[in-house]
Write a protein that holds these residues in place. Structure first.
Motif, PDB file in Angstrom:
ATOM      1  N   ARG A   1      44.519  34.710  51.415  1.00  0.00           N
ATOM      2  CA  ARG A   1      45.564  33.571  50.571  1.00  0.00           C
ATOM      3  C   ARG A   1      46.599  33.996  50.885  1.00  0.00           C
ATOM      4  NH1 ARG A   1      43.075  31.766  45.067  1.00  0.00           N
ATOM      5  NH2 ARG A   1      43.718  29.742  46.463  1.00  0.00           N
TER       6      ARG A   1
ATOM      7  N   ALA B   1      40.125  44.168  49.862  1.00  0.00           N
ATOM      8  CA  ALA B   1      39.644  42.801  49.636  1.00  0.00           C
ATOM      9  C   ALA B   1      38.636  42.171  50.673  1.00  0.00           C
ATOM     10  CB  ALA B   1      40.968  42.020  49.698  1.00  0.00           C
TER      11      ALA B   1
ATOM     12  N   GLY C   1      42.959  31.974  40.732  1.00  0.00           N
ATOM     13  CA  GLY C   1      42.706  32.737  42.079  1.00  0.00           C
ATOM     14  C   GLY C   1      41.545  33.869  41.792  1.00  0.00           C
ATOM     15  N   TYR C   2      41.813  35.097  42.365  1.00  0.00           N
ATOM     16  CA  TYR C   2      40.818  36.113  42.328  1.00  0.00           C
ATOM     17  C   TYR C   2      41.447  37.204  41.692  1.00  0.00           C
ATOM     18  CZ  TYR C   2      38.376  32.952  45.393  1.00  0.00           C
ATOM     19  OH  TYR C   2      38.047  31.613  45.994  1.00  0.00           O
TER      20      TYR C   2
ATOM     21  N   LEU D   1      37.497  41.841  44.933  1.00  0.00           N
ATOM     22  CA  LEU D   1      38.792  42.930  45.138  1.00  0.00           C
ATOM     23  C   LEU D   1      38.208  43.928  44.486  1.00  0.00           C
ATOM     24  CD1 LEU D   1      41.491  40.032  44.202  1.00  0.00           C
ATOM     25  CD2 LEU D   1      41.263  41.133  46.429  1.00  0.00           C
TER      26      LEU D   1
ATOM     27  N   GLU E   1      33.825  36.281  46.231  1.00  0.00           N
ATOM     28  CA  GLU E   1      35.217  36.843  46.639  1.00  0.00           C
ATOM     29  C   GLU E   1      35.194  38.274  45.933  1.00  0.00           C
ATOM     30  OE1 GLU E   1      35.085  34.137  49.182  1.00  0.00           O
ATOM     31  OE2 GLU E   1      36.377  36.061  49.552  1.00  0.00           O
TER      32      GLU E   1
ATOM     33  N   ALA F   1      39.823  36.693  50.131  1.00  0.00           N
ATOM     34  CA  ALA F   1      40.411  36.720  49.371  1.00  0.00           C
ATOM     35  C   ALA F   1      42.024  37.346  49.894  1.00  0.00           C
ATOM     36  CB  ALA F   1      40.231  37.853  48.256  1.00  0.00           C
ATOM     37  N   TYR F   2      41.820  38.185  51.003  1.00  0.00           N
ATOM     38  CA  TYR F   2      43.162  38.789  51.712  1.00  0.00           C
ATOM     39  C   TYR F   2      43.587  37.698  52.530  1.00  0.00           C
ATOM     40  CZ  TYR F   2      45.772  42.231  54.058  1.00  0.00           C
ATOM     41  OH  TYR F   2      46.732  43.071  54.472  1.00  0.00           O
TER      42      TYR F   2
ATOM     43  N   THR G   1      45.176  40.954  42.572  1.00  0.00           N
ATOM     44  CA  THR G   1      45.012  39.534  42.516  1.00  0.00           C
ATOM     45  C   THR G   1      45.304  39.233  43.981  1.00  0.00           C
ATOM     46  OG1 THR G   1      45.286  37.699  41.170  1.00  0.00           O
ATOM     47  CG2 THR G   1      47.041  39.302  41.428  1.00  0.00           C
ATOM     48  N   SER G   2      44.675  37.790  44.179  1.00  0.00           N
ATOM     49  CA  SER G   2      44.948  36.931  45.313  1.00  0.00           C
ATOM     50  C   SER G   2      44.996  35.667  44.666  1.00  0.00           C
ATOM     51  CB  SER G   2      43.649  37.160  46.249  1.00  0.00           C
ATOM     52  OG  SER G   2      43.725  36.195  47.222  1.00  0.00           O
TER      53      SER G   2
END
Length: 125
Positions: free
Chosen positions: A31, A24, A113-114, A4, A2, A28-29, A96-97
């Motif tokens: 979430r 993203a 998360g990411y 970002l 993933e 990821a987007y 962040t996601s």
């Protein structure tokens, strides 16, 4: 993996504006929560702003009234409009996601998360 990818940072004088973008990956987007945190040299990560899947935004007290978070679902892109910047806003800003359980200003900087590689924002007085 993933991804970002942040962009839009730079150097401005106090009172100036910048607009950060975060492109993203689809997962990821998707979430529940996307947001921004920042980290200044020698300081801990600090949550800045978040927006959840239904578009509800929240902000740290330090940026309320100056920063606006938004997103473009068609482009899988998150934004942070920063106005009236202050020297204390100087930091690396990360996108962040996160899942629903960690959708809070306090949790934005947690190592869950990411998150991306960050973009430097420098505000001079």
């Amino acid at each position: 993996q993933e991804q970002l990818v942040e962009s839009g940072g730079g150097s401005v004088q106090a009172g100036g504006s910048l607009r950060l973008s975060c492109a993203a990956s689809a997962y990821a987007y998707s979430r529940y929560c996307m947001g921004w945190f920042r980290q200044a040299p020698g300081k801990e990560r600090e949550g800045v702003a978040l927006i959840d899947s239904i578009g509800t935004a929240s902000y740290a007290d330090s940026v309320k009234g100056r920063f606006t978070i938004s997103k473009d679902d068609a482009k899988n892109t998150l934004y942070l409009q920063m106005n009236n910047l202050k020297p204390e806003d100087t930091a690396i800003y990360y996108c962040t996601s996160k899942g629903k359980d960690y959708c809070s200003i306090a949790a934005l900087g947690w190592y869950l998360g990411y998150w991306g590689q960050g973009t430097q924002v420098t505000v001079s007085s």
